[in-house]
Design an enzyme around this catalytic site. Structure first.
Site, PDB file in Angstrom:
ATOM      1  N   ASP A 147      -6.475 -15.227   6.600  1.00  0.00           N
ATOM      2  CA  ASP A 147      -7.178 -13.994   6.959  1.00  0.00           C
ATOM      3  C   ASP A 147      -8.645 -14.055   6.541  1.00  0.00           C
ATOM      4  OD1 ASP A 147      -5.038 -12.697   8.138  1.00  0.00           O
ATOM      5  OD2 ASP A 147      -4.354 -11.808   6.272  1.00  0.00           O
ATOM      6  N   GLU A 167       0.653  -9.370  12.193  1.00  0.00           N
ATOM      7  CA  GLU A 167       0.802  -9.010  10.789  1.00  0.00           C
ATOM      8  C   GLU A 167       1.285  -7.572  10.725  1.00  0.00           C
ATOM      9  OE1 GLU A 167      -2.351  -9.857   8.088  1.00  0.00           O
ATOM     10  OE2 GLU A 167      -2.384 -12.006   8.532  1.00  0.00           O
ATOM     11  N   HIS A 187     -11.470 -19.076  -5.520  1.00  0.00           N
ATOM     12  CA  HIS A 187     -10.706 -17.922  -5.054  1.00  0.00           C
ATOM     13  C   HIS A 187      -9.287 -17.903  -5.611  1.00  0.00           C
ATOM     14  CE1 HIS A 187     -11.331 -14.579  -2.265  1.00  0.00           C
ATOM     15  NE2 HIS A 187     -10.035 -14.606  -2.049  1.00  0.00           N
TER      16      HIS A 187
END
Length: 535
Positions: free
Chosen positions: A169, A284, A108
């Site tokens: 997240d 957030e 990732h």
């Protein structure tokens, strides 16, 4: 957000992953050549049968989530245990022809940070066949292999009514990958990043030494590795703090048209002492420009179509291009629901969102933490996941957030049509351990801004140019920003990034990876510098 770093090959179910490894091992005898970049003596090691130089293996290890660059390794190691990794690193370190080595988790990374050009990529998922076998839960902590996905850690701990305190997240990232960066999300203002919630690590250094470290034992290595971008060792186990897990989450989204009210409310939320006042568990925020994010919300289960139409109308009536969304969550159990209802109601009365534009949803704690995965599945089904991701993540001081808003959100991004969220939310510096390698701004409150955009229809060059324009703007205006998941290509830029921490960073590199074998894809230390570092 983390956005943070690294393994698509073995991301399937554990049994499927095992079959892939077996298939690769079976094909070893059919290999016809050994790459010139690797010493022939490697073939004499016990781990030789687990090293694959064939194109099937190296192609998979030559790309990442970013889809922005490629670099082929000479071979890939599929380790059965941490001893295999240590043996590989020891061999390279003692060889007359040392070669670079990089662990790969979930692939990732954005700019090839997990690449090992002409070296060996270690496919971490092969440890325990990518399953949950290397997760051990106790009442106070969980021991998890560095290759484990956070989603698997969550499932394992929830079986005991427990969960880690701090998250990213997106949960389909590896423990070792996020701890090598920081691991951030909306819980950071209360519990700090993931690196602030680790008790102990098992690490294989750049010399091939297997070391256990903590704040009290080998503390310099412990602090260096956490947020150290893979430069000092490969994390093979982490001991992570746990707390009782709630059952439910009240998910809240509040709309703003005024950035000053939006940021003041965010800062108000993170300043509340949870021991004295009702406080959110998660905070957030996001920017909506020209309905770019509103459009993606139309497929969301959070908002009704009527809600989306009202939000779209708010921007039109206000005559503005930008809306701001404060996103929060409160965790609760049935026994605490009444107190939560009252506390949240009183908190919302203090905030200055647009009246009538508060949206709420009650979902399970598990569903809330894994909310991003739903979006991934939809993007995959639409063929929009494996596209370039020119992400830019930065930390900037609270004192300059309004300047940044004016110059970037209302300036450079005023006609933003790109797909993907633009996140913006504050953190408390006191929740970070300055002894660790991770770098943050030098103010008590600072903001993270994440431009998590996807390049579609040939707009990659435009988005990359826009990212560079944002960084130039900050430099010209004296806004001192620190990149998260940083990407630099020169020694000078890295020295500027680490600032006062650079000398310590270099000292730890010389102590634990003096030949600069590990994680060359970060481009902090050029491997071909006669295999030694310089100041």
């Amino acid at each position: 957000m983390e956005l943070s770093m690294a393994y698509p090959l073995l991301r399937a179910k554990p049994f499927s992953s095992f079959l892939i490894v077996v298939s690769l091992i079976a094909s070893f005898g059919q290999l016809k050549s050994w790459p010139d970049a690797l010493p022939q003596e490697l073939l004499t090691l016990d781990i030789a049968e687990k090293i694959f130089p064939d194109s099937n293996a190296t192609t998979l290890a030559s790309t990442d989530f970013g889809n922005l660059t490629q670099a082929r390794p000479a071979a890939v190691l599929y380790p059965s245990s941490s001893h295999d990794i240590a043996a590989l690193v020891r061999f390279s370190y003692s060889s007359s022809r040392p070669f670079p080595i990089s662990p790969r988790g979930h692939g990732h990374s954005i700019w090839g940070q997990a690449f090992a050009p002409e070296g060996i990529v270690v496919e971490m998922a092969a440890l325990g066949h990518g399953g949950a076998g290397r997760i051990n839960v106790t009442p106070a902590y969980v021991d998890a292999g560095g290759e484990q996905l956070w989603i698997d850690v969550l499932h394992a701990t929830l079986e005991h009514g427990l969960a880690p305190r701090s998250w990213t997240d997106y949960l389909y990232l590896t423990v070792g990958g996020t701890l090598s960066n920081a691991g951030i999300s909306g819980q950071v203002f209360r519990h700090g990043p993931q690196i602030a919630n680790v008790y102990e690590l098992d690490v294989i250094t750049g010399k091939g030494e297997a070391m256990t470290c903590s704040k009290n034992s080998n503390s310099d290595l412990f602090h260096a590795v956490l947020g150290g971008l893979g430069q000092f060792g490969i994390i093979t186990r982490a001991r992570i703090a746990l707390q009782p897990a709630p059952k439910m989450a009240r998910w809240v989204r509040l709309m703003y048209t005024d950035v000053g009210l939006f940021t003041r409310d965010q800062e108000r939320v993170i300043s509340r002492d949870p021991d004295k006042l009702f406080a959110l568990n998660y905070l957030e925020g996001s920017l909506l420009v020209d309905n770019s994010l509103i459009g993606s919300w139309r497929s969301s289960s959070f908002f009704s179509r009527a809600d989306i139409d009202r939000i779209s109308g708010l921007a039109a009536r206000s005559g503005i291009r930008a809306l701001y969304c404060l996103e929060g969550a409160v965790y609760y159990n049935e026994a605490t629901k009444a107190d939560m209802d009252q506390g949240l109601r009183l908190l919302l009365e203090e905030l200055n969102f647009v009246p009538g534009f508060a949206f709420m949803q009650d979902i399970s704690y598990l569903h809330f933490l894994d909310r991003v995965h739903d979006g991934e599945l939809k993007l995959r089904s639409a063929g929009m996941w494996d596209v370039p991701h020119p992400w830019l993540n930065i930390f900037l001081p609270k004192s300059r957030i309004l300047d940044f808003d004016l110059g970037v959100f209302k300036g450079i991004l005023k006609n933003n049509k790109a797909m993907g969220p633009v996140l913006i939310y504050p953190m408390n510096k006191t929740k970070w351990d300055d002894e660790m390698s991770a770098v943050i701004p030098d103010e008590e409150v600072f903001y993270t801004v994440g431009l998590l955009r996807s390049a579609l229809e040939g707009d990659l060059d435009y988005l990359e140019s826009q990212n560079n324009e944002i960084l130039r703007f900050c430099d010209q205006e004296g806004i001192v920003v620190k990149q998260y998941l940083p990407h630099y290509t020169t020694r000078g830029d890295w020295m500027k990034h680490f600032g006062p921490k650079w000398n310590k960073f270099l000292k730890m590199k010389m102590k634990y990876d003096p030949k600069a074998l590990l994680s060359p894809g970060q481009k902090i230390f050029t491997f071909l510098e006669k295999n030694r570092l310089y100041g």
